[in-house]
Design an enzyme around this catalytic site. Structure first.
Site, short mmCIF file in Angstrom:
data_model
loop_
_atom_site.label_atom_id
_atom_site.label_comp_id
_atom_site.label_asym_id
_atom_site.label_seq_id
_atom_site.Cartn_x
_atom_site.Cartn_y
_atom_site.Cartn_z
N PHE A 205 20.65 -38.58 -119.54
CA PHE A 205 20.54 -37.11 -119.63
C PHE A 205 19.24 -36.66 -118.96
O PHE A 205 18.48 -35.87 -119.49
CB PHE A 205 20.62 -36.66 -121.09
CG PHE A 205 21.04 -35.21 -121.26
CD1 PHE A 205 22.24 -34.76 -120.74
CD2 PHE A 205 20.23 -34.31 -121.95
CE1 PHE A 205 22.63 -33.43 -120.89
CE2 PHE A 205 20.60 -32.98 -122.11
CZ PHE A 205 21.82 -32.54 -121.57
N LYS B 271 24.41 -45.02 -106.80
CA LYS B 271 24.80 -45.76 -105.60
C LYS B 271 24.95 -47.26 -105.84
O LYS B 271 25.81 -47.89 -105.25
CB LYS B 271 23.73 -45.59 -104.51
CG LYS B 271 23.82 -44.35 -103.70
CD LYS B 271 22.65 -44.24 -102.74
CE LYS B 271 21.34 -44.17 -103.47
NZ LYS B 271 21.13 -42.92 -104.22
N VAL C 116 26.80 -39.96 -102.37
CA VAL C 116 26.41 -39.62 -101.00
C VAL C 116 26.28 -38.10 -100.89
O VAL C 116 27.19 -37.36 -101.28
CB VAL C 116 27.47 -40.11 -99.97
CG1 VAL C 116 26.99 -39.86 -98.55
CG2 VAL C 116 27.79 -41.58 -100.17
N GLU D 259 9.55 -42.04 -104.00
CA GLU D 259 9.05 -42.81 -105.14
C GLU D 259 7.64 -43.35 -104.82
O GLU D 259 7.25 -43.39 -103.65
CB GLU D 259 9.95 -44.03 -105.38
CG GLU D 259 11.43 -43.74 -105.37
CD GLU D 259 11.92 -43.19 -106.69
OE1 GLU D 259 11.33 -43.54 -107.73
OE2 GLU D 259 12.86 -42.38 -106.69
N LYS E 115 24.62 -46.02 -98.68
CA LYS E 115 25.55 -44.93 -98.40
C LYS E 115 26.49 -45.29 -97.25
O LYS E 115 27.66 -44.93 -97.26
CB LYS E 115 24.77 -43.65 -98.12
CG LYS E 115 24.07 -43.14 -99.39
CD LYS E 115 23.01 -42.10 -99.10
CE LYS E 115 22.35 -41.60 -100.38
NZ LYS E 115 21.13 -40.81 -100.11
N GLY F 272 19.00 -32.89 -105.58
CA GLY F 272 18.81 -31.72 -106.43
C GLY F 272 19.57 -31.86 -107.73
O GLY F 272 20.63 -32.46 -107.78
#
Lengths: 358, 358
Positions: free
Chosen positions: B13, B129, B156, B213, B228, B325
């Site tokens: 969450f 992914k 993706v 990161e 991807k 996002g």
């Protein structure tokens, strides 16, 4: 998987009809992967001739015949020489593919063809902008009353599917604005002007290439783009726009100075069709606008089309693809057939639930 | 229209789960237009806490609670404190939304979560992914054996749907090549380098913005884009690629000179992921490539993503949208739910046909 056969009547067998027939002939394995077989049962074209076989026609033979300059009536078949009207009224098919010539003023004769088919409960697929820009609400109402499907993917961006994409994948994200390069001919002209040509030189070039009609007003005055704006607004943004609601300005007054000024500011000029909805209502327009070079629409060259959807949740999503072409527009009809095929399965499931409840 | 309720368990969450909860709270009317109601019944997160109510939880209350820094266990509910494992094994839900942290080496713990859910016959939706790039075939097989759905749109381009778009609208056109800008962080870095920054300055900036990161290897060495590429190839081009099949080069060796040289030739540099299939097999790669400024991919700025599909029938089709996002990735889960919802109706229809035949 059960394979469902879709039987088509093609009203019109010009470039798009032949593109569709080529795909049906060449791509049957890909279509079977979707659980569908597509069969042309009837073709009616005022020049290429008319033929109908309730058991289906050989798409390759149809193509070879017209490409040899022979009319379809000369082939051996149960019925030949039927008019468009008789084909739509009497042929035993599921779906009428309406590809007749139409204009943006009356939508005829395609409008009457579609109404006749829908009243019979036949599905209608069309790539004709006229009747859809002018009378979509009325046609959809008729389709629903007769439990038939009306599908119009090829009216915008040929085979690139901005309508299905918007309806199936973006509506839930809340579409608030759509803007795009919706007419390939004018974009080609502007692209050439960006390269230094004058408007009249660039226009002549598109006419020599066969992009623009002898009377180019539909393209260069923005009528074609305006029709697409109406279709996008009415299908994807729940509007009820008419052609006259679009504030329209073409590219005929565009000067080399306009182009040069834009270039100086790191911008380019594009003929943009735009619909924006807000609490104050819906604003629709077609006009030449300056676009910063950092925006995806600025990179659209030549006869390519593109649409940027602005959504509440996803921000901007842009779809770019070909705006015209024989096979490309033929593919739009295949995309619509796949959508009908899926919908068919869904409505069958609706019936089940009813039966279970009884 | 009958409204079908979809009951979800959210495993994780964080940003994406909260984005999803926000959409569920705010957009119920839009979802009902698709004939669906979406209900969160369980949440399990190692930091934010765990809660389960078989009758459904209030999405807004969940959001307010965690956004006030309070754990979900403190809320009143029939069950709190369940581990991810127990939630997946015992909660009465239709669909597990797997949003736990994973890496690209083992895919754990998400892989085990998904396998557990699928074995119970629960649908799985994920934006992770790792397990999808590593074990898609195995997971899909398990899904089919247990008559469950596995949906992975958010792996993706976050909420922009390149997988559904490709599967539903382009596969029939024959996809022969896919190439795209699949990693927003590296595209942001390159965009800043095009503007004159050095690689290390641009990297530091993305870290300050929270894009990259602390250990940026996953992005700048091209692992994220390679994952991807594997997902696109396996879902849209029927390949069975593994991570090690992707010829991978990151952007760490990119110099200001490379950028300047490209600019001189009216080109730009982009980190491109590419899959091309031909009669000789399938070639997959991730590497910095020069793109002419006339190509749509050249206009992709900052953290935006884009994919160009090359197809037999339509030529090039390009989809551009946000690559990351909170709300955007949450929307990918909604797109998957809509797809499951439609598929559910279709498979119901399949059952009918069987019953009719008996």
């Amino acid at each position: 998987m059960k394979i469902i056969t879709h039987k088509l009547a093609l009203i019109g067998f010009g470039n798009v009809g032949q593109g569709l027939a080529t795909i049906i002939a060449d791509k049957s394995a890909q279509l079977e992967a979707f659980g569908m077989k597509v069969q042309i049962a009837a073709v009616s074209d005022p020049i290429k001739g008319s033929i109908y076989n309730p058991n289906g026609l050989d798409a390759e033979l149809l193509l070879k015949t017209v490409q040899s300059g022979i009319t379809l009536d000369t082939l051996t078949a149960p019925y030949t020489g039927w008019s468009a009207k008789r084909t739509i009224e009497e042929a035993d098919v599921d779906t009428v593919v309406e590809l007749a010539y139409t204009d943006l003023k009356t939508g005829e004769p395609a409008l009457t063809h579609m109404e006749t088919a829908l009243r019979r409960g036949l599905n209608v697929i069309t790539t004709n902008k006229g009747p859809i820009a002018l009378h979509y609400d009325r046609l959809m109402k008729l389709a629903k009353e007769n439990n038939a499907h009306l599908r119009v993917e090829g009216t915008v961006m040929s085979g690139t599917p901005p309508l299905l994409f918007g309806l199936e994948h973006l509506v839930a994200a809340g579409i608030t604005k759509i803007e795009g390069i919706l007419n390939g001919t004018t974009n080609y002209i502007i692209t050439r002007m960006m390269e230094g040509k004058s408007y009249s030189e660039a226009l002549r070039e598109t006419q020599e290439l066969g992009y623009a009609e002898a009377d180019p007003a539909g393209d260069v005055e923005g009528y074609d783009a305006a029709a697409k704006v109406v279709i996008l607004a009415n299908l994807l943004m729940k509007q009820s726009l008419k052609m006259e609601d679009v504030d329209r300005e073409g590219i005929t007054k565009l000067t080399p100075e306009d182009i040069a000024n834009a270039k100086e500011d790191n911008e380019c000029v594009k003929l943009i069709g735009r619909i924006e909805s807000s609490s104050e209502g819906c604003k629709a327009e077609v006009r030449p606008l300056r676009i910063p070079l950092s925006h995806p629409l600025s990179s659209i060259q030549g006869a390519t089309n593109a649409i940027t959807y602005t959504t509440d949740i996803l921000g901007e999503v842009t779809l770019i693809g070909t705006g015209a072409g024989r096979m490309e527009t033929g593919y739009a009809i295949i995309a619509d057939l796949i959508a009908i095929h899926k919908e068919h399965a869904r409505s069958a499931s609706g019936q089940v639930e009813k039966e279970v409840r009884l």
